[in-house]
Design a protein around this motif. Structure first.
Motif, PDB file in Angstrom:
ATOM      1  N   GLU A  27       0.833  -1.203   0.000  1.00  0.00           N
ATOM      2  CA  GLU A  27       0.000   0.000   0.000  1.00  0.00           C
ATOM      3  C   GLU A  27       0.872   1.259   0.000  1.00  0.00           C
ATOM      4  O   GLU A  27       0.595   2.219  -0.723  1.00  0.00           O
ATOM      5  CB  GLU A  27      -0.918  -0.016   1.229  1.00  0.00           C
ATOM      6  CG  GLU A  27      -1.894   1.124   1.278  1.00  0.00           C
ATOM      7  CD  GLU A  27      -2.796   1.067   2.503  1.00  0.00           C
ATOM      8  OE1 GLU A  27      -3.578   2.013   2.667  1.00  0.00           O
ATOM      9  OE2 GLU A  27      -2.719   0.105   3.301  1.00  0.00           O
ATOM     10  N   THR A  28       1.945   1.246   0.782  1.00  0.00           N
ATOM     11  CA  THR A  28       2.866   2.380   0.833  1.00  0.00           C
ATOM     12  C   THR A  28       3.507   2.612  -0.529  1.00  0.00           C
ATOM     13  O   THR A  28       3.545   3.742  -1.026  1.00  0.00           O
ATOM     14  CB  THR A  28       3.954   2.139   1.904  1.00  0.00           C
ATOM     15  OG1 THR A  28       3.326   2.064   3.184  1.00  0.00           O
ATOM     16  CG2 THR A  28       5.002   3.237   1.899  1.00  0.00           C
ATOM     17  N   LEU A  29       4.018   1.546  -1.126  1.00  0.00           N
ATOM     18  CA  LEU A  29       4.647   1.674  -2.443  1.00  0.00           C
ATOM     19  C   LEU A  29       3.654   2.165  -3.495  1.00  0.00           C
ATOM     20  O   LEU A  29       4.010   2.972  -4.362  1.00  0.00           O
ATOM     21  CB  LEU A  29       5.265   0.342  -2.866  1.00  0.00           C
ATOM     22  CG  LEU A  29       6.465  -0.116  -2.046  1.00  0.00           C
ATOM     23  CD1 LEU A  29       6.853  -1.548  -2.430  1.00  0.00           C
ATOM     24  CD2 LEU A  29       7.642   0.828  -2.225  1.00  0.00           C
ATOM     25  N   GLU A  30       2.421   1.699  -3.415  1.00  0.00           N
ATOM     26  CA  GLU A  30       1.400   2.157  -4.369  1.00  0.00           C
ATOM     27  C   GLU A  30       1.104   3.642  -4.179  1.00  0.00           C
ATOM     28  O   GLU A  30       0.979   4.382  -5.163  1.00  0.00           O
ATOM     29  CB  GLU A  30       0.129   1.326  -4.219  1.00  0.00           C
ATOM     30  CG  GLU A  30       0.284  -0.084  -4.758  1.00  0.00           C
ATOM     31  CD  GLU A  30      -0.907  -0.984  -4.493  1.00  0.00           C
ATOM     32  OE1 GLU A  30      -1.031  -1.994  -5.216  1.00  0.00           O
ATOM     33  OE2 GLU A  30      -1.709  -0.708  -3.570  1.00  0.00           O
ATOM     34  N   LEU A  32       3.064   5.848  -3.138  1.00  0.00           N
ATOM     35  CA  LEU A  32       4.229   6.593  -3.618  1.00  0.00           C
ATOM     36  C   LEU A  32       4.426   6.411  -5.127  1.00  0.00           C
ATOM     37  O   LEU A  32       5.395   6.914  -5.700  1.00  0.00           O
ATOM     38  CB  LEU A  32       5.497   6.120  -2.886  1.00  0.00           C
ATOM     39  CG  LEU A  32       5.572   6.450  -1.404  1.00  0.00           C
ATOM     40  CD1 LEU A  32       6.760   5.725  -0.758  1.00  0.00           C
ATOM     41  CD2 LEU A  32       5.678   7.958  -1.186  1.00  0.00           C
ATOM     42  N   ASN A  33       3.499   5.695  -5.768  1.00  0.00           N
ATOM     43  CA  ASN A  33       3.573   5.385  -7.194  1.00  0.00           C
ATOM     44  C   ASN A  33       4.875   4.668  -7.561  1.00  0.00           C
ATOM     45  O   ASN A  33       5.472   4.931  -8.605  1.00  0.00           O
ATOM     46  CB  ASN A  33       3.406   6.654  -8.045  1.00  0.00           C
ATOM     47  CG  ASN A  33       2.038   7.262  -7.896  1.00  0.00           C
ATOM     48  OD1 ASN A  33       1.032   6.550  -7.948  1.00  0.00           O
ATOM     49  ND2 ASN A  33       1.993   8.565  -7.696  1.00  0.00           N
ATOM     50  N   LEU A  34       5.303   3.740  -6.710  1.00  0.00           N
ATOM     51  CA  LEU A  34       6.544   3.004  -6.932  1.00  0.00           C
ATOM     52  C   LEU A  34       6.353   1.496  -7.073  1.00  0.00           C
ATOM     53  O   LEU A  34       7.293   0.804  -7.452  1.00  0.00           O
ATOM     54  CB  LEU A  34       7.512   3.248  -5.756  1.00  0.00           C
ATOM     55  CG  LEU A  34       8.079   4.641  -5.619  1.00  0.00           C
ATOM     56  CD1 LEU A  34       8.906   4.755  -4.345  1.00  0.00           C
ATOM     57  CD2 LEU A  34       8.937   4.971  -6.836  1.00  0.00           C
ATOM     58  N   TYR A  35       5.173   1.002  -6.757  1.00  0.00           N
ATOM     59  CA  TYR A  35       5.006  -0.456  -6.728  1.00  0.00           C
ATOM     60  C   TYR A  35       5.348  -1.098  -8.068  1.00  0.00           C
ATOM     61  O   TYR A  35       6.100  -2.072  -8.128  1.00  0.00           O
ATOM     62  CB  TYR A  35       3.600  -0.848  -6.279  1.00  0.00           C
ATOM     63  CG  TYR A  35       3.475  -2.341  -6.093  1.00  0.00           C
ATOM     64  CD1 TYR A  35       4.014  -2.957  -4.967  1.00  0.00           C
ATOM     65  CD2 TYR A  35       2.866  -3.142  -7.047  1.00  0.00           C
ATOM     66  CE1 TYR A  35       3.942  -4.333  -4.790  1.00  0.00           C
ATOM     67  CE2 TYR A  35       2.785  -4.521  -6.880  1.00  0.00           C
ATOM     68  CZ  TYR A  35       3.319  -5.099  -5.746  1.00  0.00           C
ATOM     69  OH  TYR A  35       3.251  -6.469  -5.583  1.00  0.00           O
ATOM     70  N   ASN A  36       4.825  -0.572  -9.161  1.00  0.00           N
ATOM     71  CA  ASN A  36       5.080  -1.178 -10.475  1.00  0.00           C
ATOM     72  C   ASN A  36       6.567  -1.138 -10.820  1.00  0.00           C
ATOM     73  O   ASN A  36       7.100  -2.100 -11.366  1.00  0.00           O
ATOM     74  CB  ASN A  36       4.259  -0.483 -11.565  1.00  0.00           C
ATOM     75  CG  ASN A  36       2.776  -0.769 -11.426  1.00  0.00           C
ATOM     76  OD1 ASN A  36       2.379  -1.779 -10.844  1.00  0.00           O
ATOM     77  ND2 ASN A  36       1.951   0.124 -11.944  1.00  0.00           N
TER      78      ASN A  36
END
Length: 131
Positions: A27-30, A32-36
């Motif tokens: 959820e944190t990475l998403e 921050l728009n970094l998960y992908n």
């Protein structure tokens, strides 16, 4: 926070399908728009302690763990606390089972946990106090 995350080659994360800390991490990475972008760098673990082990052994550059878990190892250090605004609230809850054979002992323990002395112990180990 986001610039540092992108520099890691291997990042340990509890499997978001089964590990609550992994769900918070994803959820944190998403948010921050970094998960992908980081998905190919993720080393999924079966629980938080395995994430901690991956980082402590050098099998991952960093990882998401609870502060309380990071504090038990002298082989890792907390480099960044994740702001509460980047994930759902994390809580540890307790209750009394209504048909317990140990009603009095359980209620005594619950009362102790609300006491200032118990709250100080919890804070020493990285937990926030009960409000």
């Amino acid at each position: 926070m986001s610039n540092k995350l992108e520099t890691y080659q291997k990042f340990a994360l509890g499997n978001p399908e089964s590990v609550p800390a992994g769900q918070y991490g994803k959820e944190t990475l998403e948010k921050l728009n970094l998960y992908n972008d980081m998905e190919g760098k993720l080393v999924l673990a079966s629980d938080v302690r395995q994430v901690l082990s991956y980082v402590a052994s050098g099998n991952a550059d960093a990882g998401f763990v609870y502060k309380t878990d990071a504090l038990i190892s002298n082989k890792v250090r907390v480099v960044q606390a994740v702001p509460d605004s980047l994930h759902a609230p994390i809580g540890y809850y307790s209750g009394v089972v209504s048909d317990t054979e140990h009603q009095q002992a359980t209620e005594s323990f619950m009362a102790f946990m609300r006491h200032q002395k118990a709250q100080k112990i919890l804070e020493r180990y990285g937990f926030k106090s009960v409000k």
